[in-house]
Design an enzyme around this catalytic site. Sequence first.
Site, PDB file in Angstrom:
ATOM      1  CG  ASP A  86      68.321 105.842  77.451  1.00 37.17           C
ATOM      2  OD1 ASP A  86      67.588 105.994  78.701  1.00 37.17           O
ATOM      3  OD2 ASP A  86      68.954 106.485  76.867  1.00 37.17           O
ATOM      4  CG  HIS A  94      73.361 113.821  80.355  1.00 37.60           C
ATOM      5  ND1 HIS A  94      72.204 113.355  79.881  1.00 37.60           N
ATOM      6  CD2 HIS A  94      74.211 112.735  80.248  1.00 37.60           C
ATOM      7  CE1 HIS A  94      72.489 112.313  79.390  1.00 37.60           C
ATOM      8  NE2 HIS A  94      73.824 111.927  79.313  1.00 37.60           N
ATOM      9  CG  ASP A 122      65.706 110.624  77.661  1.00 42.50           C
ATOM     10  OD1 ASP A 122      66.355 110.587  78.654  1.00 42.50           O
ATOM     11  OD2 ASP A 122      66.099 110.116  76.588  1.00 42.50           O
ATOM     12  CG  ASP A 139      83.640 143.173  67.546  1.00 41.84           C
ATOM     13  OD1 ASP A 139      82.518 142.945  68.290  1.00 41.84           O
ATOM     14  OD2 ASP A 139      84.623 142.982  68.037  1.00 41.84           O
ATOM     15  N   GLY A 140      80.312 141.521  66.610  1.00 39.80           N
ATOM     16  CA  GLY A 140      79.588 140.573  66.819  1.00 39.80           C
ATOM     17  C   GLY A 140      79.909 140.189  68.610  1.00 39.80           C
ATOM     18  NE  ARG A 186      73.786 115.938  75.217  1.00 40.26           N
ATOM     19  CZ  ARG A 186      73.028 115.877  74.123  1.00 40.26           C
ATOM     20  NH1 ARG A 186      72.429 114.828  73.419  1.00 40.26           N
ATOM     21  NH2 ARG A 186      73.188 116.902  73.262  1.00 40.26           N
ATOM     22  CD  GLN A 187      83.207 114.573  75.483  1.00 36.97           C
ATOM     23  OE1 GLN A 187      82.217 114.185  74.466  1.00 36.97           O
ATOM     24  NE2 GLN A 187      84.292 113.959  75.443  1.00 36.97           N
ATOM     25  NE  ARG A 203      73.126 108.971  71.649  1.00 36.64           N
ATOM     26  CZ  ARG A 203      72.262 109.440  70.916  1.00 36.64           C
ATOM     27  NH1 ARG A 203      72.252 109.374  69.695  1.00 36.64           N
ATOM     28  NH2 ARG A 203      71.423 109.815  71.859  1.00 36.64           N
ATOM     29  CE  LYS A 205      69.692 106.425  73.824  1.00 41.05           C
ATOM     30  NZ  LYS A 205      69.369 107.668  73.920  1.00 41.05           N
TER      31      LYS A 205
HETATM   32  C1  R5P Z   1      71.178 110.387  76.416  1.00 41.23           C
HETATM   33  O1  R5P Z   1      71.801 109.899  77.216  1.00 41.23           O
HETATM   34  C2  R5P Z   1      70.205 111.219  76.749  1.00 41.23           C
HETATM   35  O2  R5P Z   1      69.504 111.101  78.077  1.00 41.23           O
HETATM   36  C3  R5P Z   1      68.950 111.405  75.843  1.00 41.23           C
HETATM   37  O3  R5P Z   1      68.508 110.029  75.732  1.00 41.23           O
HETATM   38  C4  R5P Z   1      69.520 112.001  74.463  1.00 41.23           C
HETATM   39  O4  R5P Z   1      70.498 112.911  74.739  1.00 41.23           O
HETATM   40  C5  R5P Z   1      68.587 112.232  73.361  1.00 41.23           C
HETATM   41  O5  R5P Z   1      69.345 112.489  72.373  1.00 41.23           O
HETATM   42  P1  R5P Z   1      68.773 112.536  70.934  1.00 41.23           P
HETATM   43  O6  R5P Z   1      67.498 113.311  71.006  1.00 41.23           O
HETATM   44  O7  R5P Z   1      69.696 113.075  69.997  1.00 41.23           O
HETATM   45  O8  R5P Z   1      68.271 111.015  70.548  1.00 41.23           O
END
Ligand code: R5P
Length: 282
Positions: free
Chosen positions: A158, A119, A207, A34-35, A88-89, A183, A181
């Site tokens: 950034d 992160h 990064d 079933d996965g 990241r969340q 977003r 940067k």
């Molecule tokens: C953000 O705060 C992280 O350090 C990266 O800059 C980010 O996650 C990069 O995301 P993407 O490649 O989608 O621009």
Amino acid sequence: MKIIGGPASQALSSRVARELNLEPTISDFTRFPDGELYTRILDEDVDEVTIIQSTMTDSDFVALLQLIDACEDSPVINVVIPYMGYARQDKKFKTGEPISARAIARTINADRVFTVNVHEANVLDYFNADAFDLDAAYLIGHHLRSLGLQDPLLVSPDLGALDFVERTAKEIGFDYDYLEKTRLSGDTVTIKTKNVDVNGKDIVLLDDMIATGGTMVESIKLLKSQGAKDVYLACVHPVLARNAVMRLYNSGVKNIISTDTIEKIQSSVSVAPLIASAIKGL
Ligand code: R5P
């Protein structure tokens, strides 16, 4: 001590075991019809364990939970999450949202947890265990120095990555600078023009992760328009979602360098020595 590698970190776990002169424990990872995931550790000795598993996908996360549960008789369970998905969340950005990093961390039933360049450091507080973040700056820096770049400049795309870029640059004696940067959405960013002196230089954009590649695509365009020679990308976590790799090469990147927290073709730097020395220090 047993080293148990999850399905997402098989090569990295083998490298860690080799650094420690141990033979990694083999497990079976298959699926039911079933996965659903089926996981079995093929070793019945009871010993202290270190489970190594990145959680890039939801299935990787389930496999990690299964491995931890399968080690219920172990006197000590160490869990290494080299790349922790959902980190990241780490807070609520809008009302009604979960703190996903906390939701994930609360499920990890272990004595100690290690992450690699997670992160945000506050994520460590969400674990019900002693939690430590390992820093790959030294390993990435030394790899970059071995490339023999011409008049190299390390650039953070950034302000958020500036500390990491600064630590890496100082390890290897490179100059460093940063861009600004904003977003706009999950995969759209703008990079503010800033007068970084890049003319004729080899640039390494560094990064913690490259996800959609949006940040790096805009940064490469800006640096190229300001006269940069070759532009390299380096990161700890090569998420490289969807068509990121092709978009980055189309933007003129020379090469993409990353670690093996996520095992990809770009993973030319191993974080195994970092994890092994943390385990040795226990
Ligand atoms: C953000 O705060 C992280 O350090 C990266 O800059 C980010 O996650 C990069 O995301 P993407 O490649 O989608 O621009």
